[in-house]
Design a protein around this motif. Structure first.
Motif, PDB file in Angstrom:
ATOM      1  N   LYS A  75       0.839  -1.198   0.000  1.00 26.82           N
ATOM      2  CA  LYS A  75       0.000   0.000   0.000  1.00 26.82           C
ATOM      3  C   LYS A  75       0.876   1.251   0.000  1.00 26.82           C
ATOM      4  CE  LYS A  75      -3.889  -2.175   2.410  1.00 26.82           C
ATOM      5  NZ  LYS A  75      -4.792  -2.107   3.596  1.00 26.82           N
ATOM      6  N   LEU A  76       0.627   2.126  -0.969  1.00 26.94           N
ATOM      7  CA  LEU A  76       1.373   3.378  -1.076  1.00 26.94           C
ATOM      8  C   LEU A  76       0.414   4.556  -0.939  1.00 26.94           C
ATOM      9  CD1 LEU A  76       3.757   2.655  -4.098  1.00 26.94           C
ATOM     10  CD2 LEU A  76       4.268   2.485  -1.661  1.00 26.94           C
ATOM     11  N   PRO A  77       0.734   5.546  -0.088  1.00 25.38           N
ATOM     12  CA  PRO A  77      -0.148   6.711   0.039  1.00 25.38           C
ATOM     13  C   PRO A  77      -0.051   7.609  -1.194  1.00 25.38           C
ATOM     14  CG  PRO A  77       1.833   6.997   1.359  1.00 25.38           C
ATOM     15  CD  PRO A  77       1.895   5.603   0.819  1.00 25.38           C
ATOM     16  N   ARG A  78      -1.183   8.118  -1.648  1.00 27.26           N
ATOM     17  CA  ARG A  78      -1.225   9.083  -2.750  1.00 27.26           C
ATOM     18  C   ARG A  78      -1.193  10.497  -2.188  1.00 27.26           C
ATOM     19  NH1 ARG A  78      -3.391   7.246  -7.749  1.00 27.26           N
ATOM     20  NH2 ARG A  78      -4.123   5.080  -7.731  1.00 27.26           N
ATOM     21  N   PRO A  79      -0.818  11.487  -3.012  1.00 29.36           N
ATOM     22  CA  PRO A  79      -0.836  12.881  -2.547  1.00 29.36           C
ATOM     23  C   PRO A  79      -2.222  13.348  -2.111  1.00 29.36           C
ATOM     24  CG  PRO A  79       0.455  12.680  -4.566  1.00 29.36           C
ATOM     25  CD  PRO A  79      -0.201  11.356  -4.351  1.00 29.36           C
ATOM     26  N   ASP A  80      -3.292  12.748  -2.709  1.00 24.28           N
ATOM     27  CA  ASP A  80      -4.654  13.166  -2.348  1.00 24.28           C
ATOM     28  C   ASP A  80      -5.171  12.443  -1.112  1.00 24.28           C
ATOM     29  OD1 ASP A  80      -5.099  10.631  -3.294  1.00 24.28           O
ATOM     30  OD2 ASP A  80      -6.323  11.218  -5.004  1.00 24.28           O
ATOM     31  N   GLY A  81      -4.311  11.649  -0.465  1.00 22.91           N
ATOM     32  CA  GLY A  81      -4.705  10.965   0.749  1.00 22.91           C
ATOM     33  C   GLY A  81      -5.244   9.565   0.539  1.00 22.91           C
ATOM     34  N   ARG A  82      -5.533   9.216  -0.709  1.00 26.93           N
ATOM     35  CA  ARG A  82      -6.008   7.860  -0.997  1.00 26.93           C
ATOM     36  C   ARG A  82      -4.832   6.878  -1.018  1.00 26.93           C
ATOM     37  NH1 ARG A  82      -9.569   8.004  -6.291  1.00 26.93           N
ATOM     38  NH2 ARG A  82      -7.717   9.130  -7.046  1.00 26.93           N
ATOM     39  N   ILE A  83      -5.155   5.610  -1.053  1.00 26.81           N
ATOM     40  CA  ILE A  83      -4.136   4.566  -1.041  1.00 26.81           C
ATOM     41  C   ILE A  83      -4.049   3.912  -2.414  1.00 26.81           C
ATOM     42  CG2 ILE A  83      -3.455   2.342  -0.066  1.00 26.81           C
ATOM     43  CD1 ILE A  83      -3.055   4.654   1.828  1.00 26.81           C
ATOM     44  N   ARG A  84      -2.831   3.747  -2.901  1.00 26.26           N
ATOM     45  CA  ARG A  84      -2.598   3.018  -4.148  1.00 26.26           C
ATOM     46  C   ARG A  84      -2.109   1.628  -3.786  1.00 26.26           C
ATOM     47  NH1 ARG A  84       2.328   4.091  -8.383  1.00 26.26           N
ATOM     48  NH2 ARG A  84       1.627   2.694 -10.058  1.00 26.26           N
ATOM     49  N   LEU A  85      -2.809   0.615  -4.267  1.00 23.01           N
ATOM     50  CA  LEU A  85      -2.458  -0.760  -3.933  1.00 23.01           C
ATOM     51  C   LEU A  85      -1.657  -1.382  -5.076  1.00 23.01           C
ATOM     52  CD1 LEU A  85      -2.664  -3.191  -2.031  1.00 23.01           C
ATOM     53  CD2 LEU A  85      -4.804  -3.805  -3.188  1.00 23.01           C
ATOM     54  N   LEU A  86      -0.422  -1.767  -4.778  1.00 24.59           N
ATOM     55  CA  LEU A  86       0.405  -2.503  -5.723  1.00 24.59           C
ATOM     56  C   LEU A  86       0.399  -3.984  -5.356  1.00 24.59           C
ATOM     57  CD1 LEU A  86       3.583  -0.219  -5.973  1.00 24.59           C
ATOM     58  CD2 LEU A  86       1.459  -0.069  -7.274  1.00 24.59           C
ATOM     59  N   HIS A  87       0.682  -4.808  -6.339  1.00 23.94           N
ATOM     60  CA  HIS A  87       0.894  -6.230  -6.091  1.00 23.94           C
ATOM     61  C   HIS A  87       2.247  -6.571  -6.694  1.00 23.94           C
ATOM     62  CE1 HIS A  87      -3.550  -6.255  -5.535  1.00 23.94           C
ATOM     63  NE2 HIS A  87      -3.212  -7.109  -4.581  1.00 23.94           N
ATOM     64  N   VAL A  88       3.259  -6.714  -5.843  1.00 23.94           N
ATOM     65  CA  VAL A  88       4.645  -6.822  -6.282  1.00 23.94           C
ATOM     66  C   VAL A  88       5.073  -8.290  -6.335  1.00 23.94           C
ATOM     67  CG1 VAL A  88       7.025  -6.143  -5.779  1.00 23.94           C
ATOM     68  CG2 VAL A  88       5.133  -4.568  -5.276  1.00 23.94           C
ATOM     69  N   ALA A 185      -2.546 -13.084  -4.906  1.00 24.52           N
ATOM     70  CA  ALA A 185      -1.874 -12.213  -3.939  1.00 24.52           C
ATOM     71  C   ALA A 185      -1.892 -12.846  -2.564  1.00 24.52           C
ATOM     72  CB  ALA A 185      -2.564 -10.845  -3.893  1.00 24.52           C
ATOM     73  N   ALA A 186      -0.797 -12.686  -1.853  1.00 24.82           N
ATOM     74  CA  ALA A 186      -0.734 -13.177  -0.482  1.00 24.82           C
ATOM     75  C   ALA A 186      -1.761 -12.438   0.373  1.00 24.82           C
ATOM     76  CB  ALA A 186       0.668 -12.970   0.084  1.00 24.82           C
ATOM     77  N   ALA A 187      -2.444 -13.187   1.208  1.00 24.48           N
ATOM     78  CA  ALA A 187      -3.424 -12.600   2.135  1.00 24.48           C
ATOM     79  C   ALA A 187      -3.303 -13.356   3.447  1.00 24.48           C
ATOM     80  CB  ALA A 187      -4.839 -12.706   1.567  1.00 24.48           C
ATOM     81  N   GLN A 188      -4.018 -12.877   4.450  1.00 27.89           N
ATOM     82  CA  GLN A 188      -3.917 -13.489   5.772  1.00 27.89           C
ATOM     83  C   GLN A 188      -4.412 -14.932   5.727  1.00 27.89           C
ATOM     84  OE1 GLN A 188      -6.002 -10.971   8.539  1.00 27.89           O
ATOM     85  NE2 GLN A 188      -4.338  -9.497   8.643  1.00 27.89           N
ATOM     86  N   GLY A 189      -3.467 -15.864   5.795  1.00 27.13           N
ATOM     87  CA  GLY A 189      -3.814 -17.267   5.840  1.00 27.13           C
ATOM     88  C   GLY A 189      -4.326 -17.858   4.544  1.00 27.13           C
ATOM     89  N   SER A 190      -4.257 -17.099   3.437  1.00 28.83           N
ATOM     90  CA  SER A 190      -4.801 -17.609   2.178  1.00 28.83           C
ATOM     91  C   SER A 190      -4.168 -16.840   1.022  1.00 28.83           C
ATOM     92  CB  SER A 190      -6.329 -17.455   2.155  1.00 28.83           C
ATOM     93  OG  SER A 190      -6.679 -16.078   2.225  1.00 28.83           O
ATOM     94  N   ALA A 191      -4.777 -16.952  -0.147  1.00 28.18           N
ATOM     95  CA  ALA A 191      -4.330 -16.201  -1.322  1.00 28.18           C
ATOM     96  C   ALA A 191      -5.542 -15.586  -1.995  1.00 28.18           C
ATOM     97  CB  ALA A 191      -3.582 -17.109  -2.290  1.00 28.18           C
ATOM     98  N   ALA A 192      -5.441 -14.323  -2.371  1.00 29.37           N
ATOM     99  CA  ALA A 192      -6.572 -13.602  -2.952  1.00 29.37           C
ATOM    100  C   ALA A 192      -6.381 -13.447  -4.458  1.00 29.37           C
ATOM    101  CB  ALA A 192      -6.708 -12.227  -2.298  1.00 29.37           C
ATOM    102  N   VAL A 193      -7.485 -13.544  -5.197  1.00 31.59           N
ATOM    103  CA  VAL A 193      -7.462 -13.337  -6.637  1.00 31.59           C
ATOM    104  C   VAL A 193      -7.187 -11.865  -6.930  1.00 31.59           C
ATOM    105  CG1 VAL A 193      -8.834 -13.413  -8.753  1.00 31.59           C
ATOM    106  CG2 VAL A 193      -9.027 -15.251  -7.071  1.00 31.59           C
ATOM    107  N   VAL A 194      -6.305 -11.597  -7.883  1.00 34.67           N
ATOM    108  CA  VAL A 194      -6.027 -10.229  -8.321  1.00 34.67           C
ATOM    109  C   VAL A 194      -6.869  -9.951  -9.559  1.00 34.67           C
ATOM    110  CG1 VAL A 194      -4.273  -8.648  -9.189  1.00 34.67           C
ATOM    111  CG2 VAL A 194      -3.694 -10.289  -7.403  1.00 34.67           C
ATOM    112  N   THR A 195      -7.686  -8.917  -9.486  1.00 38.52           N
ATOM    113  CA  THR A 195      -8.524  -8.561 -10.623  1.00 38.52           C
ATOM    114  C   THR A 195      -7.703  -7.795 -11.647  1.00 38.52           C
ATOM    115  OG1 THR A 195     -10.446  -8.407  -9.176  1.00 38.52           O
ATOM    116  CG2 THR A 195     -10.624  -7.367 -11.332  1.00 38.52           C
ATOM    117  N   GLY A 196      -7.828  -8.163 -12.908  1.00 41.71           N
ATOM    118  CA  GLY A 196      -7.087  -7.470 -13.956  1.00 41.71           C
ATOM    119  C   GLY A 196      -5.614  -7.808 -13.899  1.00 41.71           C
ATOM    120  N   LEU A 197      -4.779  -6.787 -14.105  1.00 40.01           N
ATOM    121  CA  LEU A 197      -3.328  -6.953 -14.082  1.00 40.01           C
ATOM    122  C   LEU A 197      -2.765  -6.352 -12.806  1.00 40.01           C
ATOM    123  CD1 LEU A 197      -2.453  -5.897 -17.749  1.00 40.01           C
ATOM    124  CD2 LEU A 197      -2.632  -8.231 -16.846  1.00 40.01           C
TER     125      LEU A 197
END
Length: 283
Positions: A75-88, A185-197
């Motif tokens: 999670k990266l903070p945006r200048p407008d205060g919103r969060i940008r979510l990356l999947h690295v 994507a790694a998630a708490q105790g499981s793996a989550a589907v990544v929508t799109g790219l």
């Protein structure tokens, strides 16, 4: 929706697994991670035994046993205060992805057409601004300005897979790319589907451009020159009414892909008013 077509690409898994190319890909990953002056933990650990890691990756690619890892949410903070979510991706996957890029870009880039300016060798913001200026001077002084809402997250991966199955003739390379597209994507105790790219994947910008090449062509064939920089775009027209028609055409083309435009960032404007496009003022 028409997409890029052409002869089958000559890129192969053998190219991707070539030790020289993998070493160059690792150098790119290392240089990218060093840009902020601090190595990430995963990159630092890989660097300690880079030759051994690269040899193992090459062997797994050649034997067909390479298995991509999970994506790590960041999670990266945006200048407008919103969060940008990356999947690295894991470091080894980033190395493999950059090796795939090296094999594919020389053949895929010519398929992207003259309307796209982001994430392409030798092109950038200045080139997009110059293209807009040329069209303005030809008398197209109205623009339909918009972008895609959640571009990477709304990319139709099923359509991308169809494109790749037509373009890539090497079944082993296609299987590797398919495995990368299947990552979760790694998630708490499981793996989550990544929508799109996944934003954060070195391959995602190329895949997005490949999918959106068909969008570009559809708008241009309707009579409206388009300049696109990643998900930001303008279509140019000779009058306000034509600009509204260009916006309709873009909306229809985006809807055909299942990728809605961002209504809050869509507007009709003229060069007399001036407008900003990817940080460049246009008048």
């Amino acid at each position: 929706m028409n997409g890029p077509v052409g002869p089958g690409l000559r890129a192969t898994l053998a190219q991707v697994a070539d030790p020289v190319q993998l070493a160059a890909a690792w150098a790119d990953v290392l240089a990218s991670d060093q840009e902020d002056g601090v190595l990430g933990q995963g990159v630092a650990q890989f660097a300690e035994d880079a030759d051994e890691h690269l040899a193992r990756i090459a062997g797994e690619l050649r034997s067909g046993t390479y298995k991509p890892g999970q994506l790590m949410p960041v999670k990266l903070p945006r200048p407008d205060g919103r969060i940008r979510l990356l999947h690295v991706p894991a470091v080894r996957d980033r190395v493999v992805e950059r090796s795939i890029l090296a094999a594919l870009i020389p053949e895929v880039d010519p398929l992207l057409g003259p309307f796209s300016y982001a994430y392409r060798p030798g092109l950038g913001v200045a080139d997009a601004a110059q293209a807009i200026a040329v069209l303005r001077d030809e008398g197209l002084r109205w623009v339909a300005r918009t972008d895609f809402h959640d571009c990477f997250g709304s990319i139709p991966v099923h359509y991308l897979r169809r494109l790749l199955s037509v373009l890539i003739g090497d079944a082993d390379l296609l299987a590797l790319i398919g495995a990368l597209l299947d990552r979760r994507a790694a998630a708490q105790g499981s793996a989550a589907v990544v929508t799109g790219l996944p934003q954060g994947s070195p391959l995602s910008p190329l895949w997005a451009n490949l999918v959106l090449a068909g969008f570009d062509v559809r708008v241009v064939r309707a009579g409206f020159p388009v300049v696109r920089y990643s998900d930001d775009l303008v279509a140019l027209a000779a009058s306000r009414d034509d600009a509204w028609e260009a916006m309709r055409v873009m909306s229809d083309a985006a809807a055909a892909l299942g990728m809605p435009l961002d209504a809050d960032k869509s507007a009709i404007m003229s060069f007399d008013e001036g407008f900003c496009f990817v940080g460049e003022d246009n008048r």
